[in-house]
Design an enzyme around this catalytic site. Structure first.
Site, PDB file in Angstrom:
ATOM      1  N   ASP A  38      18.076 -17.137   2.818  1.00 40.27           N
ATOM      2  CA  ASP A  38      17.948 -17.479   4.230  1.00 40.27           C
ATOM      3  C   ASP A  38      16.854 -18.537   4.319  1.00 40.27           C
ATOM      4  O   ASP A  38      16.041 -18.688   3.400  1.00 40.27           O
ATOM      5  CB  ASP A  38      17.584 -16.252   5.068  1.00 40.27           C
ATOM      6  CG  ASP A  38      17.988 -16.413   6.527  1.00 40.27           C
ATOM      7  OD1 ASP A  38      19.034 -15.868   6.915  1.00 40.27           O
ATOM      8  OD2 ASP A  38      17.271 -17.103   7.286  1.00 40.27           O
ATOM      9  N   ASN A  88      27.656 -18.842   4.314  1.00 41.52           N
ATOM     10  CA  ASN A  88      27.665 -18.210   5.624  1.00 41.52           C
ATOM     11  C   ASN A  88      26.698 -18.852   6.607  1.00 41.52           C
ATOM     12  O   ASN A  88      26.892 -18.752   7.824  1.00 41.52           O
ATOM     13  CB  ASN A  88      27.337 -16.716   5.465  1.00 41.52           C
ATOM     14  CG  ASN A  88      27.164 -16.019   6.793  1.00 41.52           C
ATOM     15  OD1 ASN A  88      28.106 -15.911   7.570  1.00 41.52           O
ATOM     16  ND2 ASN A  88      25.950 -15.554   7.067  1.00 41.52           N
ATOM     17  N   TYR A 153      29.678 -27.830  16.972  1.00 46.14           N
ATOM     18  CA  TYR A 153      30.082 -26.691  16.154  1.00 46.14           C
ATOM     19  C   TYR A 153      31.562 -26.784  15.782  1.00 46.14           C
ATOM     20  O   TYR A 153      31.941 -26.545  14.635  1.00 46.14           O
ATOM     21  CB  TYR A 153      29.801 -25.403  16.922  1.00 46.14           C
ATOM     22  CG  TYR A 153      29.977 -24.137  16.118  1.00 46.14           C
ATOM     23  CD1 TYR A 153      29.060 -23.780  15.131  1.00 46.14           C
ATOM     24  CD2 TYR A 153      31.045 -23.278  16.354  1.00 46.14           C
ATOM     25  CE1 TYR A 153      29.204 -22.607  14.399  1.00 46.14           C
ATOM     26  CE2 TYR A 153      31.205 -22.107  15.628  1.00 46.14           C
ATOM     27  CZ  TYR A 153      30.285 -21.773  14.658  1.00 46.14           C
ATOM     28  OH  TYR A 153      30.429 -20.612  13.936  1.00 46.14           O
ATOM     29  N   LYS A 157      32.860 -26.986  11.907  1.00 47.87           N
ATOM     30  CA  LYS A 157      33.748 -25.965  11.359  1.00 47.87           C
ATOM     31  C   LYS A 157      35.136 -26.534  11.047  1.00 47.87           C
ATOM     32  O   LYS A 157      35.788 -26.092  10.096  1.00 47.87           O
ATOM     33  CB  LYS A 157      33.851 -24.787  12.326  1.00 47.87           C
ATOM     34  CG  LYS A 157      32.553 -23.984  12.461  1.00 47.87           C
ATOM     35  CD  LYS A 157      32.088 -23.433  11.122  1.00 47.87           C
ATOM     36  CE  LYS A 157      30.939 -22.458  11.280  1.00 47.87           C
ATOM     37  NZ  LYS A 157      30.499 -21.866   9.984  1.00 47.87           N
ATOM     38  N   THR A 188      27.344  -9.793  17.301  1.00 49.17           N
ATOM     39  CA  THR A 188      26.036  -9.690  16.652  1.00 49.17           C
ATOM     40  C   THR A 188      24.954  -9.471  17.706  1.00 49.17           C
ATOM     41  O   THR A 188      25.155  -9.718  18.900  1.00 49.17           O
ATOM     42  CB  THR A 188      25.712 -10.969  15.873  1.00 49.17           C
ATOM     43  OG1 THR A 188      25.642 -12.068  16.800  1.00 49.17           O
ATOM     44  CG2 THR A 188      26.786 -11.262  14.824  1.00 49.17           C
TER      45      THR A 188
END
Length: 248
Positions: A38, A88, A153, A157, A188
């Site tokens: 991360d 990810n 985004y 993607k 989430t």
């Protein structure tokens, strides 16, 4: 028959929360040695805390080649090689075409698109060629227009979607498989904190035929499938996990 990932080393980016943390837990439960990364080391460390097995946490800014090179050097020293990679890490933006700024556009593209390419580029030499798998976590927003915003985004993607197919063909005869995973909207803690109760949240639910958001663990289970020997004839595939969003 033992755990599916016994003895396998899998590197995962964006391990600190949501899909990432759920995937670390799932892979660890099935015997993998997870290299959790991360941008913040403490978040990667939290992801592997209390998980069964031998794991490592690394700070990696996926937009920086020097971070990738350092990470792979550490992986080779401690694990020898990799069996899997999960790209990810991503950031988003809900700005429209007109409202997005060049600074934010460039940052979203750098993390959510360029970071995926850098991950594949620098992890490939460390991947065991016989039965390795790369999973690029994409989005349904890489295949459909969504809610008409999140322009940067969508662009990132969408690029990951076709980059995955290109890499899959490039490595098709080497034993390295590459597939993209396209989740719908995932419940989430970050999503609930940012959008819970808003019009956008209601639109997410309204557009999902199953009438609910995904749980991170539901996405992690499909990632585990794509990494495993249960999917050995799959490469260049788009796997959609969206509660029916793209079927409507």
């Amino acid at each position: 028959m033992g755990p599916r990932f016994a003895g396998r080393n899998i590197l995962l980016t964006g391990a600190g929360g949501g899909i990432g943390a759920a995937t670390v837990a799932r892979l660890a439960s099935e015997g993998a040695n997870v290299i959790a990364t991360d941008i913040t080391l403490a978040m990667a460390q939290d992801a592997i805390a209390d998980q069964p097995g031998q794991h490592a946490a690394l700070a990696v800014d996926v937009t920086k080649e020097e971070d990738w090179l350092a990470a792979i050097e550490q992986v080779r020293a401690s694990h020898g090689h990799l069996h899997g990679l999960v790209n990810n890490a991503a950031i988003g933006s809900i700005a429209t075409v007109e409202d997005e700024t060049i600074e934010n556009w460039n940052r979203v593209i750098a993390v959510s698109q360029t970071g995926v390419w850098l991950g594949m580029k620098h992890c490939a030499p460390a991947l065991e060629s016989e039965r390795s798998s790369i999973v690029n976590v994409c989005s349904i927003l890489g295949t459909v227009g969504g809610l008409g915003n999140s322009a940067a985004y969508h662009a990132a993607k969408g690029a990951v979607r076709t980059l995955t197919k290109n890499a899959a063909l490039h490595w098709a005869r080497t034993g390295i498989r590459v597939n993209s995973l396209h989740p719908g909207f995932v419940g989430t803690s970050h999503l609930h904190e940012r959008f819970g109760g808003t019009e956008r949240h209601r639109a997410m639910l309204a557009g999902t035929p199953m009438g609910r958001l995904a749980e991170p663990e539901e996405i992690a289970g499909v990632i585990a499938f794509l990494l495993s020997d249960d999917s050995t004839y799959m490469t260049g595939s788009e796997v959609t996990v969206d509660g029916g969003w793209t079927a409507a």
